[in-house]
Design a protein around this motif. Structure first.
Motif, short mmCIF file in Angstrom:
data_model
loop_
_atom_site.label_atom_id
_atom_site.label_comp_id
_atom_site.label_asym_id
_atom_site.label_seq_id
_atom_site.Cartn_x
_atom_site.Cartn_y
_atom_site.Cartn_z
N THR A 1 7.84 -6.27 -5.19
CA THR A 1 6.95 -5.13 -5.49
C THR A 1 7.84 -3.96 -5.92
O THR A 1 9.06 -4.09 -5.96
N HIS A 2 7.21 -2.84 -6.25
CA HIS A 2 7.85 -1.55 -6.57
C HIS A 2 7.91 -1.22 -8.06
O HIS A 2 7.71 -0.07 -8.41
N THR A 3 8.20 -2.18 -8.94
CA THR A 3 8.35 -1.77 -10.35
C THR A 3 7.01 -1.60 -11.05
O THR A 3 6.95 -1.00 -12.13
N ALA B 1 0.82 -1.22 0.00
CA ALA B 1 0.00 0.00 0.00
C ALA B 1 0.85 1.27 0.00
O ALA B 1 0.38 2.32 0.42
N GLU B 2 2.08 1.19 -0.51
CA GLU B 2 2.94 2.38 -0.45
C GLU B 2 2.44 3.51 -1.35
O GLU B 2 2.88 4.64 -1.21
N ASN B 3 1.51 3.20 -2.28
CA ASN B 3 0.99 4.22 -3.20
C ASN B 3 -0.50 4.47 -3.01
O ASN B 3 -1.16 4.99 -3.91
N ALA B 4 -1.05 4.09 -1.86
CA ALA B 4 -2.51 4.10 -1.69
C ALA B 4 -3.12 5.48 -1.46
O ALA B 4 -4.32 5.65 -1.61
FE LIG Z 1 4.91 1.31 -5.87
#
Ligand SMILES: [Fe+2]
Ligand SMILES: [Fe+2]
Length: 258
Positions: A175-177, A38-41
Protein backbone atom coordinates in the motif's frame (compact mmCIF):
# COMPACT_ATOMS: atom_id res chain seq x y z
CA UNK A 1 -10.80 -19.26 3.10
CA UNK A 2 -10.76 -16.00 1.18
CA UNK A 3 -9.58 -12.49 2.02
CA UNK A 4 -10.52 -9.18 0.42
CA UNK A 5 -7.99 -6.42 1.03
CA UNK A 6 -8.94 -2.85 0.08
CA UNK A 7 -6.23 -0.29 -0.72
CA UNK A 8 -5.78 3.13 0.97
CA UNK A 9 -9.31 4.40 1.65
CA UNK A 10 -9.02 8.13 1.00
CA UNK A 11 -11.37 10.78 2.37
CA UNK A 12 -15.14 10.91 2.21
CA UNK A 13 -15.09 9.61 -1.38
CA UNK A 14 -13.23 6.50 -0.23
CA UNK A 15 -15.61 5.90 2.67
CA UNK A 16 -18.64 6.29 0.40
CA UNK A 17 -17.15 4.05 -2.25
CA UNK A 18 -16.56 1.28 0.29
CA UNK A 19 -20.06 1.74 1.68
CA UNK A 20 -21.62 1.56 -1.77
CA UNK A 21 -19.52 -1.23 -3.28
CA UNK A 22 -18.45 -3.62 -0.54
CA UNK A 23 -21.71 -5.56 -0.24
CA UNK A 24 -22.10 -6.20 -4.01
CA UNK A 25 -18.37 -6.92 -4.19
CA UNK A 26 -18.71 -9.60 -1.51
CA UNK A 27 -21.32 -11.37 -3.62
CA UNK A 28 -18.82 -11.66 -6.44
CA UNK A 29 -15.89 -12.31 -4.12
CA UNK A 30 -17.11 -14.34 -1.14
CA UNK A 31 -14.58 -13.10 1.39
CA UNK A 32 -14.41 -14.54 4.91
CA UNK A 33 -12.39 -11.53 5.99
CA UNK A 34 -12.31 -7.92 4.76
CA UNK A 35 -9.38 -5.68 5.62
CA UNK A 36 -8.75 -2.11 4.44
CA UNK A 37 -5.82 0.25 4.70
CA UNK A 38 -7.30 3.35 6.34
CA UNK A 39 -4.35 5.72 6.80
CA UNK A 40 -6.14 8.32 4.61
CA UNK A 41 -9.72 7.80 5.81
CA UNK A 42 -10.14 11.16 7.58
CA UNK A 43 -11.90 13.81 5.43
CA UNK A 44 -8.60 15.61 4.80
CA UNK A 45 -7.01 12.36 3.59
CA UNK A 46 -4.65 12.42 6.55
CA UNK A 47 -4.96 9.81 9.27
CA UNK A 48 -8.01 8.34 10.91
CA UNK A 49 -10.62 9.32 13.49
CA UNK A 50 -12.95 7.12 15.55
CA UNK A 51 -15.96 8.28 13.53
CA UNK A 52 -14.37 7.40 10.19
CA UNK A 53 -13.10 4.05 11.43
CA UNK A 54 -16.65 3.31 12.59
CA UNK A 55 -18.02 4.17 9.15
CA UNK A 56 -15.70 1.58 7.61
CA UNK A 57 -16.73 -1.03 10.17
CA UNK A 58 -20.41 -0.22 9.50
CA UNK A 59 -19.77 -0.74 5.79
CA UNK A 60 -18.52 -4.27 6.47
CA UNK A 61 -14.75 -3.82 6.78
CA UNK A 62 -13.54 -5.89 9.72
CA UNK A 63 -9.93 -4.78 10.28
CA UNK A 64 -7.95 -1.66 9.38
CA UNK A 65 -4.26 -1.24 8.69
CA UNK A 66 -2.39 2.06 8.70
CA UNK A 67 0.75 3.75 7.35
CA UNK A 68 2.84 6.91 7.52
CA UNK A 69 -0.28 9.07 8.13
CA UNK A 70 -1.30 7.06 11.20
CA UNK A 71 -0.68 9.88 13.72
CA UNK A 72 -1.99 12.79 11.64
CA UNK A 73 -5.19 12.99 13.73
CA UNK A 74 -4.54 13.45 17.42
CA UNK A 75 -7.44 11.22 18.47
CA UNK A 76 -5.73 8.30 16.71
CA UNK A 77 -3.42 7.92 19.73
CA UNK A 78 -6.31 6.88 21.98
CA UNK A 79 -8.21 5.14 19.19
CA UNK A 80 -5.35 2.78 18.36
CA UNK A 81 -4.80 2.00 22.03
CA UNK A 82 -8.45 1.09 22.51
CA UNK A 83 -9.57 -0.52 19.26
CA UNK A 84 -7.95 -3.90 18.59
CA UNK A 85 -9.33 -3.93 15.04
CA UNK A 86 -6.86 -1.25 13.95
CA UNK A 87 -3.23 -2.19 13.30
CA UNK A 88 -0.39 0.32 12.79
CA UNK A 89 3.07 -0.39 11.37
CA UNK A 90 4.87 -2.81 13.71
CA UNK A 91 8.34 -1.41 13.07
CA UNK A 92 7.64 1.84 14.88
CA UNK A 93 9.14 2.52 18.28
CA UNK A 94 7.86 0.21 21.03
CA UNK A 95 6.38 3.20 22.87
CA UNK A 96 4.05 4.09 19.97
CA UNK A 97 0.34 3.61 20.82
CA UNK A 98 -1.55 0.62 19.47
CA UNK A 99 -0.37 -2.69 18.05
CA UNK A 100 1.63 -3.84 15.03
CA UNK A 101 -0.41 -6.98 14.48
CA UNK A 102 -3.58 -8.68 15.57
CA UNK A 103 -4.87 -12.24 15.34
CA UNK A 104 -8.49 -12.90 14.42
CA UNK A 105 -10.61 -15.88 13.46
CA UNK A 106 -12.18 -16.06 10.01
CA UNK A 107 -13.28 -18.90 7.73
CA UNK A 108 -12.36 -21.47 10.37
CA UNK A 109 -8.76 -20.24 10.56
CA UNK A 110 -6.74 -18.00 12.82
CA UNK A 111 -5.42 -15.09 10.79
CA UNK A 112 -2.64 -12.71 11.77
CA UNK A 113 -2.84 -9.24 10.23
CA UNK A 114 0.57 -7.60 10.31
CA UNK A 115 1.37 -4.05 9.21
CA UNK A 116 4.92 -2.96 8.30
CA UNK A 117 6.29 0.29 6.88
CA UNK A 118 9.19 0.76 4.48
CA UNK A 119 12.25 2.92 5.06
CA UNK A 120 13.23 4.16 1.61
CA UNK A 121 11.94 7.76 1.16
CA UNK A 122 10.13 7.34 4.48
CA UNK A 123 10.96 8.19 8.10
CA UNK A 124 13.79 6.15 9.67
CA UNK A 125 11.72 3.36 11.19
CA UNK A 126 13.19 0.12 12.54
CA UNK A 127 14.08 -2.52 9.97
CA UNK A 128 10.82 -3.96 8.57
CA UNK A 129 12.60 -7.19 7.53
CA UNK A 130 13.96 -7.87 11.02
CA UNK A 131 10.61 -6.93 12.52
CA UNK A 132 8.89 -9.38 10.15
CA UNK A 133 11.28 -12.17 11.24
CA UNK A 134 10.68 -11.48 14.91
CA UNK A 135 6.90 -11.21 14.65
CA UNK A 136 6.46 -14.19 12.32
CA UNK A 137 8.29 -16.30 14.92
CA UNK A 138 6.00 -14.89 17.61
CA UNK A 139 2.84 -15.46 15.53
CA UNK A 140 3.77 -18.88 14.14
CA UNK A 141 2.18 -21.05 16.82
CA UNK A 142 -0.92 -18.89 17.06
CA UNK A 143 -1.98 -18.23 13.45
CA UNK A 144 -2.64 -20.47 10.43
CA UNK A 145 -2.50 -17.53 8.04
CA UNK A 146 -0.49 -14.31 8.06
CA UNK A 147 -1.31 -11.32 5.86
CA UNK A 148 1.24 -8.51 5.72
CA UNK A 149 0.34 -4.98 4.58
CA UNK A 150 3.71 -3.52 3.59
CA UNK A 151 3.26 0.24 3.40
CA UNK A 152 6.20 1.46 1.36
CA UNK A 153 7.21 3.87 -1.35
CA UNK A 154 9.43 1.99 -3.76
CA UNK A 155 8.77 -1.11 -5.81
CA UNK A 156 12.12 -2.75 -5.04
CA UNK A 157 11.64 -2.59 -1.27
CA UNK A 158 8.15 -4.07 -1.64
CA UNK A 159 9.33 -6.84 -3.98
CA UNK A 160 12.19 -7.56 -1.61
CA UNK A 161 9.69 -8.00 1.24
CA UNK A 162 7.49 -10.23 -0.93
CA UNK A 163 10.40 -12.53 -1.77
CA UNK A 164 11.82 -12.33 1.76
CA UNK A 165 8.53 -13.62 3.16
CA UNK A 166 7.77 -16.04 0.29
CA UNK A 167 6.72 -19.33 1.86
CA UNK A 168 6.48 -17.73 5.30
CA UNK A 169 3.54 -15.31 4.98
CA UNK A 170 0.25 -16.11 3.22
CA UNK A 171 0.12 -12.68 1.59
CA UNK A 172 2.30 -9.59 1.23
CA UNK A 173 0.26 -6.72 -0.18
CA UNK A 174 1.71 -3.30 -0.84
CA UNK A 175 0.00 0.00 0.00
CA UNK A 176 0.95 3.73 0.10
CA UNK A 177 1.68 4.64 -3.54
CA UNK A 178 -2.07 4.72 -4.39
CA UNK A 179 -1.41 3.39 -7.92
CA UNK A 180 -2.45 -0.21 -8.48
CA UNK A 181 0.28 -2.36 -10.00
CA UNK A 182 -0.31 -5.25 -12.43
CA UNK A 183 2.21 -7.65 -10.91
CA UNK A 184 -0.06 -9.72 -8.68
CA UNK A 185 1.07 -13.33 -8.42
CA UNK A 186 1.46 -16.19 -6.00
CA UNK A 187 5.14 -16.51 -5.07
CA UNK A 188 6.71 -19.95 -4.41
CA UNK A 189 5.58 -21.36 -1.09
CA UNK A 190 2.08 -19.93 -1.45
CA UNK A 191 2.57 -16.21 -0.77
CA UNK A 192 0.14 -13.92 -2.61
CA UNK A 193 1.92 -10.73 -3.63
CA UNK A 194 1.16 -7.36 -5.23
CA UNK A 195 3.39 -4.29 -5.18
CA UNK A 196 0.44 -1.94 -4.65
CA UNK A 197 -3.25 -2.64 -4.19
CA UNK A 198 -4.23 0.86 -5.38
CA UNK A 199 -6.20 3.63 -3.75
CA UNK A 200 -9.92 3.79 -2.91
CA UNK A 201 -11.22 7.32 -3.33
CA UNK A 202 -11.14 10.18 -5.85
CA UNK A 203 -10.12 8.80 -9.25
CA UNK A 204 -9.44 12.01 -11.19
CA UNK A 205 -7.01 13.65 -8.81
CA UNK A 206 -3.33 12.81 -8.43
CA UNK A 207 -3.08 10.04 -5.82
CA UNK A 208 -6.46 11.36 -4.58
CA UNK A 209 -5.38 15.01 -4.29
CA UNK A 210 -6.73 17.90 -6.44
CA UNK A 211 -4.63 17.77 -9.59
CA UNK A 212 -4.43 21.56 -10.05
CA UNK A 213 -2.71 21.79 -6.64
CA UNK A 214 -0.29 18.96 -7.37
CA UNK A 215 0.59 20.31 -10.83
CA UNK A 216 1.07 23.81 -9.39
CA UNK A 217 3.35 22.35 -6.71
CA UNK A 218 5.50 20.68 -9.37
CA UNK A 219 5.65 23.94 -11.34
CA UNK A 220 6.44 26.50 -8.65
CA UNK A 221 7.59 24.23 -5.78
CA UNK A 222 5.76 26.45 -3.29
CA UNK A 223 4.15 24.88 -0.18
CA UNK A 224 0.46 24.10 -0.57
CA UNK A 225 -2.15 22.55 1.69
CA UNK A 226 -3.46 19.70 -0.43
CA UNK A 227 -7.18 19.03 -0.69
CA UNK A 228 -8.82 15.88 -1.99
CA UNK A 229 -10.17 15.81 -5.54
CA UNK A 230 -13.82 15.77 -6.64
CA UNK A 231 -15.30 13.73 -9.43
CA UNK A 232 -15.40 9.99 -10.08
CA UNK A 233 -14.47 7.40 -7.44
CA UNK A 234 -12.51 4.18 -7.60
CA UNK A 235 -12.01 1.17 -5.37
CA UNK A 236 -8.73 -0.76 -5.50
CA UNK A 237 -8.55 -4.18 -3.85
CA UNK A 238 -7.18 -7.70 -4.11
CA UNK A 239 -9.03 -10.95 -3.54
CA UNK A 240 -6.88 -13.74 -2.14
CA UNK A 241 -7.86 -17.42 -1.93
CA UNK A 242 -6.11 -19.52 0.70
CA UNK A 243 -6.04 -23.32 0.99
CA UNK A 244 -6.43 -25.35 4.17
CA UNK A 245 -2.69 -25.42 4.80
CA UNK A 246 -2.62 -21.60 4.93
CA UNK A 247 -1.00 -21.12 1.51
CA UNK A 248 -2.41 -18.66 -1.00
CA UNK A 249 -3.63 -20.30 -4.21
CA UNK A 250 -4.67 -17.16 -6.12
CA UNK A 251 -4.66 -13.39 -6.02
CA UNK A 252 -6.92 -11.28 -8.20
CA UNK A 253 -6.84 -7.53 -8.70
CA UNK A 254 -10.05 -5.55 -8.36
CA UNK A 255 -10.52 -1.99 -9.65
CA UNK A 256 -14.03 -0.57 -9.60
CA UNK A 257 -14.98 2.84 -10.93
CA UNK A 258 -18.13 4.69 -9.89
FE1 LIG B 1 -2.05 6.29 1.44
FE1 LIG C 1 1.07 6.22 3.04
Amino acid sequence: MNILFIGDVTGVAGLRMVDRQLRPLRERYPADLVIANAENAAPTGRGITAAHAERLFDSGVEFLTMGNHVWDQREAYALLEQDGRIVRPANMHASAPGRGYTICHAGGKSVAILNLIGRTYMAPFSCPFETADRLLAEIKERADICLVDFHAEITSEKLAMGWYLAGRATAVVGTHTHVQTADERVLPGGTAYITDVGMTGPRDGILGVRRDQVIRRFLDQMPVRFELADGAWQLGAVYIQVDDSGRATSIERVMLVD
